[in-house]
Design a protein around this motif. Structure first.
Motif, PDB file in Angstrom:
ATOM      1  N   LYS A  23       0.844  -1.193   0.000  1.00 49.04           N
ATOM      2  CA  LYS A  23       0.000   0.000   0.000  1.00 49.04           C
ATOM      3  C   LYS A  23       0.879   1.242   0.000  1.00 49.04           C
ATOM      4  O   LYS A  23       1.952   1.244   0.595  1.00 49.04           O
ATOM      5  CB  LYS A  23      -0.853  -0.045   1.269  1.00 49.04           C
ATOM      6  N   ARG A  24       0.414   2.300  -0.657  1.00 53.80           N
ATOM      7  CA  ARG A  24       1.154   3.553  -0.691  1.00 53.80           C
ATOM      8  C   ARG A  24       0.170   4.715  -0.642  1.00 53.80           C
ATOM      9  O   ARG A  24      -1.013   4.556  -0.921  1.00 53.80           O
ATOM     10  CB  ARG A  24       2.007   3.660  -1.960  1.00 53.80           C
ATOM     11  N   SER A  25       0.688   5.889  -0.290  1.00 52.44           N
ATOM     12  CA  SER A  25      -0.143   7.086  -0.340  1.00 52.44           C
ATOM     13  C   SER A  25       0.152   7.824  -1.640  1.00 52.44           C
ATOM     14  O   SER A  25       1.145   7.544  -2.302  1.00 52.44           O
ATOM     15  CB  SER A  25       0.145   7.978   0.860  1.00 52.44           C
ATOM     16  N   LYS A  26      -0.711   8.757  -1.991  1.00 55.67           N
ATOM     17  CA  LYS A  26      -0.565   9.482  -3.248  1.00 55.67           C
ATOM     18  C   LYS A  26       0.189  10.796  -3.052  1.00 55.67           C
ATOM     19  O   LYS A  26       0.214  11.349  -1.955  1.00 55.67           O
ATOM     20  CB  LYS A  26      -1.942   9.750  -3.847  1.00 55.67           C
ATOM     21  N   ALA A  27       0.775  11.286  -4.128  1.00 55.70           N
ATOM     22  CA  ALA A  27       1.541  12.532  -4.100  1.00 55.70           C
ATOM     23  C   ALA A  27       0.633  13.730  -4.370  1.00 55.70           C
ATOM     24  O   ALA A  27      -0.575  13.575  -4.537  1.00 55.70           O
ATOM     25  CB  ALA A  27       2.654  12.463  -5.144  1.00 55.70           C
ATOM     26  N   PHE A  28       1.217  14.911  -4.413  1.00 63.21           N
ATOM     27  CA  PHE A  28       0.545  16.175  -4.773  1.00 63.21           C
ATOM     28  C   PHE A  28      -0.441  16.659  -3.723  1.00 63.21           C
ATOM     29  O   PHE A  28      -1.435  17.286  -4.050  1.00 63.21           O
ATOM     30  CB  PHE A  28      -0.163  16.071  -6.138  1.00 63.21           C
ATOM     31  N   LEU A  29      -0.182  16.402  -2.451  1.00 65.69           N
ATOM     32  CA  LEU A  29      -1.109  16.864  -1.413  1.00 65.69           C
ATOM     33  C   LEU A  29      -0.370  17.620  -0.307  1.00 65.69           C
ATOM     34  O   LEU A  29      -0.829  17.682   0.823  1.00 65.69           O
ATOM     35  CB  LEU A  29      -1.865  15.656  -0.837  1.00 65.69           C
ATOM     36  N   ARG A  30       0.791  18.207  -0.608  1.00 66.35           N
ATOM     37  CA  ARG A  30       1.590  18.871   0.419  1.00 66.35           C
ATOM     38  C   ARG A  30       1.394  20.381   0.446  1.00 66.35           C
ATOM     39  O   ARG A  30       1.293  20.973   1.506  1.00 66.35           O
ATOM     40  CB  ARG A  30       3.077  18.570   0.209  1.00 66.35           C
ATOM     41  N   HIS A  31       1.380  21.023  -0.712  1.00 69.87           N
ATOM     42  CA  HIS A  31       1.268  22.486  -0.746  1.00 69.87           C
ATOM     43  C   HIS A  31       0.596  22.897  -2.043  1.00 69.87           C
ATOM     44  O   HIS A  31       0.309  22.057  -2.893  1.00 69.87           O
ATOM     45  CB  HIS A  31       2.651  23.145  -0.598  1.00 69.87           C
TER      46      HIS A  31
END
Length: 64
Positions: A23-31
């Motif tokens: 399982k992994r989390s998704k990118a593009f959710l930091r700033h």
């Protein structure tokens, strides 16, 4: 046989499921979140599985 070492960078990013998938989390959710739609941000918040091509590499990095 010596023990296998866990890749600590990978251990912080991936988790194994009960069936052995990764399982992994998704990118593009930091700033810069104000320009992204609410639907997109909520979908990025959910976790997903690592692709079939990358799974063997990731499993070698997190053996336990």
């Amino acid at each position: 046989m010596p023990k296998l070492k866990t890749h600590k960078g990978a251990a912080k990013r991936f988790k194994k499921t009960g069936t052995g998938k990764v399982k992994r989390s998704k990118a593009f959710l930091r700033h810069i979140l104000t320009s992204k739609e609410k639907k997109r941000k909520s979908q990025l918040g959910t976790s997903t599985l690592v692709s079939d091509a990358d799974t063997p590499k990731v499993k070698r990095m997190i053996p336990y």
